[in-house]
Scaffold this active site. Structure first.
Site: not given
Ligand code: PEP
Ligand code: MG
Length: 583
Positions: A190, A432, A456, A503
């Site tokens: 993140h 995910e 994830d 996403c």
């Molecule tokens: C993901 O896990 O791909 C996602 C978009 O959520 P995050 O990156 O916030 O875990």
């Molecule tokens: Mg995620």
């Protein structure tokens, strides 16, 4: 000197290094409000845990190099860490002084030192040196963790740190931090995602950054290639200045297509949206030509503040985003804390496996009083634009039903209170977790859409921690297991009449995007900066070619083969994307 790392956030920057380590920080008495006491205690615990693993590591190294008896010194150090009296004194001091934990801890350390030096006993004096050694380490970890300097920079710098948490990154002064380099971290950690959303170039996972770079060194950060050049010569600096200019021109070129639709040469249209973490990114979403917001990560709303956001705060924030993006859609993801994103106010206990722990929707379902505040905020904002909502980390249908039940409860409450909201608000599930991907046919009965979170999904299906640079080579979106899961979700979604988006960062990689297009993905959501690039890619290909290519790719046996195959195909079926400076 050239150091290779992971390209976390694009851009080329030349500047002076600013090292975050204990030497650059001083311990001053900083008063803290009562409600932040749990945070200070958590920081203390975290520093103890980190110190413990450092000592174990040193012990291992010394035992290997010099033999067991030398390693035993560190057993005494480990005992200091478990000294209840010391720990309790710090916690009591925190409650009494209401000051930052490093200040309280340094005072306790001073008291121990003066008490022990007055005792004329060889054995106890040795214990003192153990306490001082360990104390220094704990302090370093506390100070390194605080990174107060990041909020108070006087000049432009390139930050070099062992690690930065997502909230450290979120609180950086953007006009002063021109780029950053960290020793640890992976591309989908993140911290990396945050860097992209703040448009701060970054190279992470360089391993030796804090060891090799000195304060004030001139460094070049190439966030596109994942390179760090330390004290480069004049010719190299000139070369990078030229690349920086070319990159800016390329970006300007790409942005020119922002008003054109994301349509393939043979007329197939896909939805191309953007991911955001902050409202400040809205202008970037618009200027880069996204068709809306495919992922609004709301957990940052809970960070770097004291107390939890109120329903009105949620409502105002989402209303503002909905109104600004209207008539396009905004997909709000409900809070996804945990993993590498923590906040102290929730007092979630530290866990051994935070990525597999009590997080995201699991936490929300256990604490519906907190969850409902956000859901009501989203529902109220849905009256002011086109909003959809989705839940993160769904692992099975029961969770999904439970979340929907709480949502229904919120709707009924609002109706009773005669507050406006969109009764038909679309609800989606993030896919995910492999169990969700495999049971997507069951989940489809409960939602209106799926959004695949590959960041994830990849880490869980391949058992590769997304933020660990040492195993980044295994983190392969093209792994056949990952592709089969994705294909299953797309097919199931379509059979059940649902649209399927993505996403995760996989959608932002041009070669992978081409593959996903061929696999039938309906929506691509990437960081705003990448939107023009993916649009250019989609406009350069024929759907028919992408489909044919995807079919062949899925027959191959390994992730590396598939990756190579797709990259080769990309060059062939979209030559203008490559030669036309598409990447
Ligand atoms: C993901 O896990 O791909 C996602 C978009 O959520 P995050 O990156 O916030 O875990
Ligand atoms: Mg995620």
């Amino acid at each position: 000197m050239v150091i290779k790392g992971i390209a976390a956030s694009p851009g080329i920057v030349i500047g002076k290094a600013f090292l975050i380590n204990s030497q650059t920080l001083s311990i001053t008495k900083r008063k803290i409000p009562k409600e932040e006491l749990p945070l200070e205690i958590a920081r203390f615990e975290e520093a103890l845990i980190k110190t413990r693993s450092e000592i174990i590591e040193v012990k291992k190294k010394i035992t290997n190099e010099l033999g067991g008896e030398h390693g035993e010194i560190f057993d005494a150090h480990l005992l200091v860490l478990e000294d209840r009296a010391l720990i309790e004194e710090v916690i009591a001091g925190l409650k009494k002084d209401r000051a930052s934990v490093e200040y309280v801890f340094s005072r306790v350390l001073e008291r121990y030192t003066s008490a022990f030096t007055r005792i004329d006993d060889e054995y106890l004096r040795e214990r003192l040196s153990d306490i001082q050694d360990v104390g220094k380490r704990i302090l370093q970890n506390l100070l390194g963790g605080e990174k107060t300097m990041l909020k108070d920079l006087k000049e432009e710098v390139i930050v070099v740190a062992y690690d930065l948490s997502p909230s450290d990154t979120a609180s950086m002064q953007r006009d002063k931090v021109k780029a950053f380099i960290t020793d640890i971290g992976g591309r989908t950690s993140h911290t990396a995602i945050m860097a992209r959303s703040l448009e701060i170039p970054a190279v992470i996972g360089v391993e030796i950054g804090t060891r090799e770079i000195k304060n004030g060194d001139t460094v070049i950060v190439d966030g596109n290639c994942g390179l760090v050049l330390v004290n480069p010569d004049r010719v190299t600096i000139q070369k990078f200045r030229k690349s920086k200019k070319e990159l800016a021109e390329l970006q300007r070129d790409l942005v020119k297509i922002r008003k054109l639709p994301a349509k393939t040469k043979d007329g197939y249209h896909v939805q191309l949206s953007a991911n955001i973490e902050f409202q400040e990114e809205l202008s970037s979403v618009i200027s880069h030509g996204a068709d809306g917001i495919g992922l609004y990560r709301t957990e940052y709303f809970y960070m770097n503040r004291s107390g939890l956001p109120t329903e009105d705060e949620h409502f105002e924030a989402y209303k503002k985003v909905a109104e600004k993006i209207k008539p396009q859609t905004v997909i709000i993801r409900t809070m996804d804390l945990g993993g590498d994103k923590f906040i102290s106010q929730l007092e979630v206990p530290r866990e051994l496996n935070p990525f597999l722990g009590w997080r995201a929707i699991r936490f929300c379902l256990a604490r519906p009083e907190i969850f409902k505040v956000q859901l009501r905020g989203i529902l109220r904002a849905s009256a002011y634009g086109s909003l959809k909502l989705m839940y993160p980390m769904i692992s099975g249908v029961e969770e999904l039903k439970e979340a929907n039940k709480i949502l229904e409860k919120c709707k009924r409450e609002l109706e009773k209170e005669k507050i406006n909201y969109n009764r038909d608000i679309e609800v989606g599930a993030m896919i995910e977790i492999p169990s969700a991907a495999l049971t997507s046919d069951i989940l489809a009965n409960e939602v209106d859409f799926f959004s695949i979170g590959t960041n994830d999904l990849i880490q869980y299906s391949l058992a590769v921690d997304r933020s660990n640079e040492k195993i980044a080579y295994l983190y392969n979106p093209a792994h056949p297991a990952v592709l089969r899961l994705i294909q299953n979700v797309i097919n199931t979604g379509h059979n059940k009449g649902l649209w399927v988006g993505m996403c995760g960062e996989m959608a932002a990689d041009p070669a992978m995007a081409l593959l996903l297009l061929g696999m039938g993905l309906d929506e691509f959501s990437t960081s705003p900066l990448v939107v023009p690039q993916i649009k250019k890619l989609i406009r350069s290909v024929r759907m028919e070619d992408a489909q044919k290519m995807a079919k062949e790719a899925l027959k191959l046996s390994s992730g590396n083969r598939i990756k190579k195959f797709v990259e080769e195909k990309l060059k062939r079926i979209a030559p203008e994307f490559i030669t036309g400076k598409g990447r």
